[in-house]
Design a protein around this motif. Structure first.
Motif, PDB file in Angstrom:
ATOM      1  N   UNK A   1     -21.937   4.593   9.826  1.00 54.25           N
ATOM      2  CA  UNK A   1     -20.564   5.107   9.694  1.00 54.25           C
ATOM      3  C   UNK A   1     -20.087   5.689  11.022  1.00 54.25           C
ATOM      4  N   UNK A   2     -20.919   6.547  11.590  1.00 53.28           N
ATOM      5  CA  UNK A   2     -20.562   7.180  12.862  1.00 53.28           C
ATOM      6  C   UNK A   2     -20.533   6.172  14.006  1.00 53.28           C
ATOM      7  N   UNK A   3     -21.514   5.293  14.044  1.00 49.89           N
ATOM      8  CA  UNK A   3     -21.594   4.304  15.116  1.00 49.89           C
ATOM      9  C   UNK A   3     -20.365   3.399  15.129  1.00 49.89           C
ATOM     10  N   UNK A   4     -20.007   2.876  13.961  1.00 52.43           N
ATOM     11  CA  UNK A   4     -18.862   1.966  13.882  1.00 52.43           C
ATOM     12  C   UNK A   4     -17.554   2.688  14.209  1.00 52.43           C
ATOM     13  N   UNK A   5     -17.434   3.922  13.725  1.00 50.45           N
ATOM     14  CA  UNK A   5     -16.202   4.674  13.977  1.00 50.45           C
ATOM     15  C   UNK A   5     -16.034   4.980  15.460  1.00 50.45           C
ATOM     16  N   UNK A   6     -17.109   5.320  16.119  1.00 51.29           N
ATOM     17  CA  UNK A   6     -17.013   5.619  17.550  1.00 51.29           C
ATOM     18  C   UNK A   6     -16.667   4.377  18.360  1.00 51.29           C
ATOM     19  N   UNK A   7     -16.919   3.208  17.793  1.00 53.31           N
ATOM     20  CA  UNK A   7     -16.536   1.957  18.446  1.00 53.31           C
ATOM     21  C   UNK A   7     -15.097   1.559  18.123  1.00 53.31           C
TER      22      UNK A   7
ATOM     23  N   UNK B   1     -14.798   7.708  23.456  1.00 53.58           N
ATOM     24  CA  UNK B   1     -15.959   6.927  23.046  1.00 53.58           C
ATOM     25  C   UNK B   1     -16.905   7.729  22.157  1.00 53.58           C
ATOM     26  N   UNK B   2     -16.496   8.941  21.818  1.00 53.28           N
ATOM     27  CA  UNK B   2     -17.359   9.805  21.030  1.00 53.28           C
ATOM     28  C   UNK B   2     -16.679  10.327  19.788  1.00 53.28           C
ATOM     29  N   UNK B   3     -16.445  11.636  19.745  1.00 57.24           N
ATOM     30  CA  UNK B   3     -15.959  12.291  18.533  1.00 57.24           C
ATOM     31  C   UNK B   3     -14.448  12.199  18.331  1.00 57.24           C
ATOM     32  N   UNK B   4     -13.740  11.566  19.244  1.00 55.33           N
ATOM     33  CA  UNK B   4     -12.302  11.378  19.075  1.00 55.33           C
ATOM     34  C   UNK B   4     -12.077  10.143  18.200  1.00 55.33           C
TER      35      UNK B   4
ATOM     36  N   UNK C   1     -30.620   9.781  12.547  1.00 50.23           N
ATOM     37  CA  UNK C   1     -30.622   8.514  13.280  1.00 50.23           C
ATOM     38  C   UNK C   1     -31.742   8.478  14.305  1.00 50.23           C
ATOM     39  N   UNK C   2     -32.224   9.650  14.694  1.00 46.57           N
ATOM     40  CA  UNK C   2     -33.297   9.753  15.671  1.00 46.57           C
ATOM     41  C   UNK C   2     -33.568  11.203  15.991  1.00 46.57           C
ATOM     42  N   UNK C   3     -34.404  11.446  17.000  1.00 44.02           N
ATOM     43  CA  UNK C   3     -34.858  12.807  17.296  1.00 44.02           C
ATOM     44  C   UNK C   3     -34.610  13.216  18.752  1.00 44.02           C
ATOM     45  N   UNK C   4     -33.736  12.513  19.426  1.00 52.01           N
ATOM     46  CA  UNK C   4     -33.325  12.875  20.781  1.00 52.01           C
ATOM     47  C   UNK C   4     -31.935  13.491  20.682  1.00 52.01           C
ATOM     48  N   UNK C   5     -31.815  14.826  20.695  1.00 48.49           N
ATOM     49  CA  UNK C   5     -30.520  15.457  20.416  1.00 48.49           C
ATOM     50  C   UNK C   5     -29.397  15.014  21.340  1.00 48.49           C
ATOM     51  N   UNK C   6     -29.729  14.631  22.571  1.00 48.57           N
ATOM     52  CA  UNK C   6     -28.700  14.233  23.508  1.00 48.57           C
ATOM     53  C   UNK C   6     -27.913  13.016  23.081  1.00 48.57           C
ATOM     54  N   UNK C   7     -28.503  12.188  22.217  1.00 46.23           N
ATOM     55  CA  UNK C   7     -27.857  10.946  21.813  1.00 46.23           C
ATOM     56  C   UNK C   7     -26.879  11.111  20.653  1.00 46.23           C
ATOM     57  N   UNK C   8     -26.887  12.277  19.994  1.00 42.02           N
ATOM     58  CA  UNK C   8     -26.190  12.364  18.708  1.00 42.02           C
ATOM     59  C   UNK C   8     -25.179  13.508  18.671  1.00 42.02           C
TER      60      UNK C   8
ATOM     61  N   UNK D   1     -21.876  13.589  23.186  1.00 41.50           N
ATOM     62  CA  UNK D   1     -21.418  14.981  23.229  1.00 41.50           C
ATOM     63  C   UNK D   1     -21.222  15.429  24.673  1.00 41.50           C
ATOM     64  N   UNK D   2     -22.182  15.090  25.513  1.00 38.35           N
ATOM     65  CA  UNK D   2     -22.147  15.448  26.928  1.00 38.35           C
ATOM     66  C   UNK D   2     -20.888  14.896  27.592  1.00 38.35           C
ATOM     67  N   UNK D   3     -20.581  13.629  27.318  1.00 33.65           N
ATOM     68  CA  UNK D   3     -19.405  13.020  27.931  1.00 33.65           C
ATOM     69  C   UNK D   3     -18.117  13.464  27.255  1.00 33.65           C
TER      70      UNK D   3
END
Length: 540
Positions: free
Chosen positions: A423-429, A460-463, A37-44, A139-141
């Motif tokens: 898939x991930x974006x919609x699920x996290x929402x 808002x993340x992996x839950x 999705x991108x190359x900034x690891x903090x976002x993913x 991930x951070x949050x």
């Protein structure tokens, strides 16, 4: 203080035009499974994104040894922990250079300013760069670090302190995780001045073993070996190419033709052919992972007006006990999987062996649905991943088998899928119904499973279940905030019982990891986290 010391050129344009993945003397082609999705690891949060960024372009303060979860030195050569375990002091490596590319030439080496930029951007929503380029850091949050880190201070150019509100027993391990990859403050300042802050995610600059060159979505990512890398022995390739190949059959074909030398994890159905190929090696190891089905527990699923039946415990119990997990393991994993009972693998310390699955019982499941007021023929969406992951080799087939099992109790499952990033974006929402997902452990700590995937901080993340239980959350937070190992085990085991009783998920399987690669590849190690790492890898 408590002291801890952890002790050829690019392919020519003509060649590229004729054969995009033809090999130079030290060019390795990796058949990857999907586009990042991108190359900034903090976002993913996914391995697809981390493989293309954190494992190639970036470093972290601490790092995990290749093929393991033991900590080794990274951009920090050592760190001190205060007696109250609330302050971590990292002593930074000197002489580390950021990448030089056509879009950026650094004027200084890595120092404390880069650490401060990296973490203050995640901590402070009013950070100038974050305001110019609004983004979230799931991930951070999810790990609660946004609330537990009270300050990051620069002691001097090569010393940084992190101050914590409460004890975090896994903090040094947390700093080795992909989301904590260190960015260049100087590059960020340049982008901010030019009005192009989003380039941080598209034209990455790091200190890692490979330098990003170009990306064609759904086609390829190109890197060159970092000749200025601070650990020269880890850079044994001139060129590294990710040939993005979502179809597993095509990956096997490319590997057989030597169009790629390393491939993403294969389907169990392809193992026999891979073993028979005399030009390939197929090392394997038990996976530190879990594939599971998460139930959306929100009263209403986002985008729907009707009540969500899965918000009721009896409905989740019925769906759970209707699934024939052994059939799934036989058909989907084909002997390369172990039946999962808990929310983490048995090799994770604090795993509670006393927990058992509810017996499969179709009649009882029907009765539970009746008691919950769920009519025969009720439709539930069942989301299936579009990509193969280490924990799930064939989500489509798994979804079809669950669909058939649920039909036996009167539930109509509508299978849904999207492109992996979507898939991930919609699920996290919270748009998902029941969703097939999974996890590979990142740092060897129970919190990486029980907190990151099911804690209230991760809503808002992996839950993906959107499940937040105050009793459970108090247990995992207390466990994370104590340095007493025995007490942590006790608390995490109590939490596992709460989780099992609430049924926000159905654990399916822990898969065995098989890594197909050419016999010409030297030094490759399977990552327990499921990542594809090429530092230290060469060609014979």
């Amino acid at each position: 203080m408590i002291k801890t010391t952890v002790v050829s050129s690019l392919l020519s344009t003509a060649l590229l035009c004729v054969a995009p993945f033809a090999q130079a003397a030290s060019t390795l082609v990796y058949c990857s499974e999907g586009s990042p999705a991108g190359f900034d690891p903090g976002q993913y949060t996914t391995g697809t994104d981390f493989d293309a960024s954190a494992e190639t372009i970036f470093n972290r303060l601490t790092q995990f040894e290749r093929g393991g979860t033991s900590l080794v030195e990274g951009l920090a050569t050592s760190w001190d922990v205060s007696p109250d375990v609330h302050t971590y002091t990292f002593h930074l490596r000197k002489g580390v250079k950021f990448h030089t590319t056509p879009w950026f030439t650094p004027t200084r080496d890595f120092n404390a300013d880069d650490v401060l930029f990296t973490f203050n951007r995640m901590l402070n929503k009013d950070d100038p760069f974050r305001k110019a380029y609004p983004t979230e850091f799931p991930y951070f949050t999810d790990m609660g670090l946004d609330s537990n880190i009270t300050a990051v201070n620069k002691v001097d150019d090569y010393t940084v302190q992190f101050h914590l509100k409460t004890v975090d027993a896994a903090f040094a391990q947390d700093m080795a995780m992909s989301f904590a990859s260190i960015q260049s403050a100087e590059y960020a300042a340049k982008l901010l001045k030019e009005g192009k802050p989003s380039d941080l995610n598209q034209k990455p600059i790091g200190t890692g073993p490979f330098v990003f060159k170009s990306y064609q979505k759904d086609s390829n990512i190109r890197f060159t070996g970092n000749k200025d890398y601070w650990k020269p022995d880890d850079v044994r390739l001139d060129n590294l190419i990710f040939a993005i190949t979502p179809n597993p059959s095509v990956r096997v074909q490319k590997l057989a033709k030597n169009e790629c030398q390393v491939s993403y994890y294969p389907r169990p159905a392809d193992l026999a052919a891979l073993r028979a190929d005399k030009n390939l090696n197929l090392p394997s190891q038990a996976g530190f992972n879990i594939g599971y089905l998460a139930y959306n527990t929100l009263p209403k699923i986002k985008g729907h007006d009707e009540a969500n039946p899965m918000a009721q415990l009896k409905v989740r119990q019925a769906l759970d006990m209707a699934i024939n997990k052994q059939n799934i393991i036989d058909a989907v994993y084909e002997g390369a999987g172990q039946l999962a009972v808990n929310a983490m693998p048995p090799t994770q310390w604090s795993y509670d062996t006393s927990i058992a699955d509810a017996p499969r019982d179709i009649e009882k499941a029907r009765q539970l649905l009746k008691e919950a007021g769920v009519a025969d023929g009720t439709e539930i969406t069942l989301w299936a991943m579009p990509v193969q992951r280490p924990y799930n080799p064939n989500a489509k087939l798994m979804a079809e088998m669950i669909q058939a099992d649920w039909a036996k109790i009167g539930i109509k499952a509508k299978i849904v899928s999207y492109e992996w990033g979507e898939y991930n974006k919609r699920a996290k929402q919270g748009e998902n119904g029941a969703i097939l997902i999974g996890w590979s452990g990142d740092n060897g700590d129970p919190d990486n499973w029980l907190g990151t995937l099911f804690g209230c901080d991760a809503l808002e993340g992996n839950n993906y279940s959107k499940w937040c239980d105050p009793t459970y959350d108090a247990l995992i937070k207390e466990a994370k905030a104590t340095a007493d190992h025995g007490k942590r085990v006790e608390l995490y085991q109590r939490a596992q019982h709460v989780l099992k009783d609430a049924v926000p998920i159905t654990p399916i399987a822990h898969s065995t990891i098989f890594q197909p690669l050419s016999k010409a590849v030297d030094g490759y190690k399977i990552s327990p986290s499921g990542y594809s790492s090429f530092y230290g890898v060469g060609l014979k």
